[in-house]
Design an enzyme around this catalytic site. Sequence first.
Site, short mmCIF file in Angstrom:
data_model
loop_
_atom_site.label_atom_id
_atom_site.label_comp_id
_atom_site.label_asym_id
_atom_site.label_seq_id
_atom_site.Cartn_x
_atom_site.Cartn_y
_atom_site.Cartn_z
N LYS A 9 1.08 -1.19 0.07
CA LYS A 9 -0.18 -0.14 0.06
C LYS A 9 0.96 1.19 0.12
CE LYS A 9 -3.88 -2.01 2.36
NZ LYS A 9 -4.89 -1.84 3.51
N TYR A 49 -11.99 -2.54 -3.63
CA TYR A 49 -13.01 -2.90 -1.72
C TYR A 49 -14.53 -3.02 -1.79
CZ TYR A 49 -8.62 -2.35 0.56
OH TYR A 49 -6.81 -2.71 0.63
N ASN A 112 -1.61 -0.84 7.40
CA ASN A 112 -1.42 -1.29 7.54
C ASN A 112 -0.49 -2.42 6.61
OD1 ASN A 112 -3.17 -2.07 6.07
ND2 ASN A 112 -4.61 -3.01 7.28
N HIS A 115 -2.07 -5.58 1.57
CA HIS A 115 -3.05 -6.54 1.10
C HIS A 115 -2.38 -7.28 0.26
CE1 HIS A 115 -7.22 -6.82 -0.19
NE2 HIS A 115 -6.63 -7.62 -1.66
N GLU A 126 -9.56 -10.12 -7.51
CA GLU A 126 -9.22 -8.93 -7.67
C GLU A 126 -7.80 -9.52 -8.08
OE1 GLU A 126 -9.71 -9.03 -2.81
OE2 GLU A 126 -7.32 -9.39 -3.22
P1 IDP Z 1 -7.65 -7.12 4.84
O1 IDP Z 1 -6.78 -6.10 4.72
O2 IDP Z 1 -6.84 -7.50 6.52
O3 IDP Z 1 -7.93 -8.61 4.68
P2 IDP Z 1 -10.41 -6.04 5.84
O4 IDP Z 1 -11.18 -6.42 6.73
O5 IDP Z 1 -10.45 -6.79 4.58
O6 IDP Z 1 -8.85 -6.10 6.17
O7 IDP Z 1 -9.73 -4.11 5.33
C1 IDP Z 1 -9.22 -3.60 4.53
C2 IDP Z 1 -8.91 -2.08 4.43
O8 IDP Z 1 -9.70 -1.41 5.55
C3 IDP Z 1 -7.69 -2.77 6.16
O9 IDP Z 1 -6.75 -3.46 5.61
C4 IDP Z 1 -7.44 -1.56 6.64
O10 IDP Z 1 -6.41 -0.68 6.20
C5 IDP Z 1 -8.75 -1.12 6.54
N1 IDP Z 1 -9.27 -0.83 7.84
C6 IDP Z 1 -10.48 -2.27 8.18
N2 IDP Z 1 -10.83 -1.89 9.04
C7 IDP Z 1 -10.53 -0.82 9.53
C8 IDP Z 1 -10.86 -0.12 10.43
O11 IDP Z 1 -11.49 -0.30 11.14
N3 IDP Z 1 -10.25 1.24 10.26
C9 IDP Z 1 -9.71 2.04 9.12
N4 IDP Z 1 -9.17 1.15 8.47
C10 IDP Z 1 -9.61 0.14 8.33
MG MG Z 2 -9.76 -7.84 2.70
#
Ligand code: IDP
Ligand code: MG
Length: 150
Positions: A9, A49, A112, A115, A126
């Site tokens: 990212k 997303y 984080n 992805h 995707e």
């Molecule tokens: P993942 O990336 O581990 O698959 P997902 O639940 O699919 O996690 O969420 C996609 C992305 O959305 C996360 O990697 C993060 O960047 C963002 N995200 C998810 N939940 C939150 C939140 O509660 N606050 C801020 N960003 C979030």
């Molecule tokens: Mg995800």
Amino acid sequence: MERTLVLLKPDAVQRGLVGQILGRLEGRGLKIAAMKLMQMDEALAHRHYEAHVGKAFFPGLVEFITSGPLVAMVIEGKEAINIVRATMGDTNAAKAAPGTIRGDLALDIGRNLIHGSDSSEAARREIALFFQESEVLSYKRATDPWITES
Ligand code: IDP
Ligand code: MG
């Protein structure tokens, strides 16, 4: 063999962590099947997303993911989808285990770094959003038999 979509990212690019993160995936024996530096636009962010449209964090997520260049890649290997997810660590970097990419290099759920597709259906969908079929390469490495028994 499985294929999965991985995004390094914009925070990974800005922090100069692309090589380090890619090195962890390569180090496990995973293979790069496709890779490019690109910037997501809003339309692609919404499609990628789509499961999160309407959630409170969605606008911030779109702003972040479109804010600068990212590295998109297709990563291939035995059980690549689950192995990449385990190597990434928990979505909430604050809770990610040490030894994982997020647990070693990140602090915050909204920053984080990486992805990875979470299922084979998601991976198929995707990968098609980011790459044409002709851009995803199949090739052998001399090391393949040293990484996977069969
Ligand atoms: P993942 O990336 O581990 O698959 P997902 O639940 O699919 O996690 O969420 C996609 C992305 O959305 C996360 O990697 C993060 O960047 C963002 N995200 C998810 N939940 C939150 C939140 O509660 N606050 C801020 N960003 C979030
Ligand atoms: Mg995800």
